[in-house]
Write an enzyme that holds these catalytic residues in place. Sequence first.
Site, mmCIF file in Angstrom:
data_model
loop_
_atom_site.group_PDB
_atom_site.id
_atom_site.type_symbol
_atom_site.label_atom_id
_atom_site.label_comp_id
_atom_site.label_asym_id
_atom_site.label_seq_id
_atom_site.Cartn_x
_atom_site.Cartn_y
_atom_site.Cartn_z
ATOM 1 N N LEU A 140 0.931 -1.177 -0.002
ATOM 2 C CA LEU A 140 -0.028 -0.179 -0.009
ATOM 3 C C LEU A 140 0.781 1.304 0.048
ATOM 4 O O LEU A 140 0.383 2.444 -0.456
ATOM 5 C CB LEU A 140 -0.901 -0.004 1.175
ATOM 6 C CG LEU A 140 -1.822 -1.147 1.157
ATOM 7 C CD1 LEU A 140 -2.693 -0.968 2.659
ATOM 8 C CD2 LEU A 140 -2.826 -1.118 0.136
ATOM 9 N N TYR A 145 11.012 4.328 7.352
ATOM 10 C CA TYR A 145 11.434 3.106 8.250
ATOM 11 C C TYR A 145 10.414 2.240 8.044
ATOM 12 O O TYR A 145 10.631 1.043 8.726
ATOM 13 C CB TYR A 145 11.645 3.699 9.443
ATOM 14 C CG TYR A 145 10.499 4.061 10.288
ATOM 15 C CD1 TYR A 145 9.939 3.134 11.296
ATOM 16 C CD2 TYR A 145 9.791 5.240 10.226
ATOM 17 C CE1 TYR A 145 8.617 3.306 12.033
ATOM 18 C CE2 TYR A 145 8.624 5.417 10.878
ATOM 19 C CZ TYR A 145 8.197 4.513 12.042
ATOM 20 O OH TYR A 145 7.072 4.797 12.473
ATOM 21 N N ASP A 255 0.734 15.056 14.012
ATOM 22 C CA ASP A 255 1.150 14.940 12.772
ATOM 23 C C ASP A 255 -0.231 14.892 11.857
ATOM 24 O O ASP A 255 -0.475 13.937 11.260
ATOM 25 C CB ASP A 255 1.933 13.619 12.583
ATOM 26 C CG ASP A 255 2.552 13.463 11.013
ATOM 27 O OD1 ASP A 255 2.652 14.642 10.506
ATOM 28 O OD2 ASP A 255 2.911 12.565 10.676
#
Length: 464
Positions: A140, A145, A255
């Site tokens: 996807l 990382y 975020d």
Amino acid sequence: MCDLMPAAQPAEKIGKMKKLRRTLSESFSRIAFKKEDSGFDEICVTKMSTRSCQGSDSLIKPLDTIPEDRKVQRTQSGFDPFEKPAGQVKRVHSENNACINAKSSSSGKESPKLRRHSSPSSPTSPKFGKADSYEKLEKLGEGSYATVYKGKSKVNGKLVALKVIRLQEEEGTPFTAIREASLLKGLKHTNIVLLHDIIHTKETLTLVFEYVHTDLCQYMDKHPGGLHPDNVRLFLFQLLRGLSYTHQRYILHRDLKPQNLLISDTGELKLADFGLARAKSVPSHTYSNEVVTLWYRPPDVLLGSTDYSTCLDMWGVGCIFVEMIQGVAAFPGMKDIQDQLERIFLVLGTPSEETWPGVHSLPHFKPDRFTVYSPKKLRQAWNKLGYVDHAEELASRFLQCFPKNRLSAQAALHHEYFSHLPPRLWELPDMSSIFTVPSIKLQPESGDSIQVCSKSKATSNSKH
């Protein structure tokens, strides 16, 4: 006389020892009598198992089957300070389930020896916590990382999202992965993505999430030009609902952006990607200012502030709200932090000590570097805000340069902008979706309705 004293001392000790043995013998007799009188023929000790013992006559009786006179009496308050709530009990996976049979009062025979339970499944059957319990279907996305795959659980057949985090031997597990897993384990809300499982191997750490087929960024790309006003209202309500839940637990997301807001096929919005999230249990002045994607980063953080709280997330909410209505990003900085701040000040006005107390003390605020702009009405920058009742006023409460002036998530849920929604939405339990309320559903977006019309016309023409 002195010679006889040592001889008398052992005799006295022997007498005391005999008396102690008699006392212990009587005590064990009383314990055995109570055990026989209780009617418990067998004691079954099993770790994390609800299976019955094979070949046994009876097990420990549940509390409601024990005679009233033998039940343990609770205190008047009914509260046991040493009893953990069910949600806090850590589950331990173990195959060492064993039945320990006590002496039966009815048969008088000795109980069978210690024996293991037969496993309910073969050793090769899929289990939680095992890498081979999930099948990767397709990739996807990939980050710095981690790589995210669409997968399928072999345990229950459900679709999952597998976030595979690469581990470097010299660096260890990324702190963002540890933070995300630890925070999500404690967050149980329908508007927060659910963490199903954690798989740790030598090479990878895999977080197994519920699968949600798209995100708000993809949804807006599919429906350009701004979303249906009713859908914006439902998406924003769910975002605030999930954010209010996390903020009440002193957790900042840090975020917020459309890519981190998942949208299910029913329209359910879920906060995701808590890699930068931070628990703020005590006041701190050591937070990093390198958080939040540039377009959704508040001016205080852009100017180097590290002393922030839940108001950090609320700026992001305002940017996302405007983007959903207008169809374009609110402040799409193209160059650097300076450019991003210029775009913000162009609409909201260049701050001063009068409008933003303490702004001159921020590390990156240099008055001579910024053009002096006066504040504008938000509808001048984003005209569609003026077409929706109370939308401009709510957006302005989020998009405040001075952090302490920003509206909280909990207060925003009670803003007039949501006054047309059914009152029942404010009474829903944390794990209940707003779409459980019958009158709540997504409306077709403008592109969808055009497609529906064209299909219906084609069908009618074919009939004639």
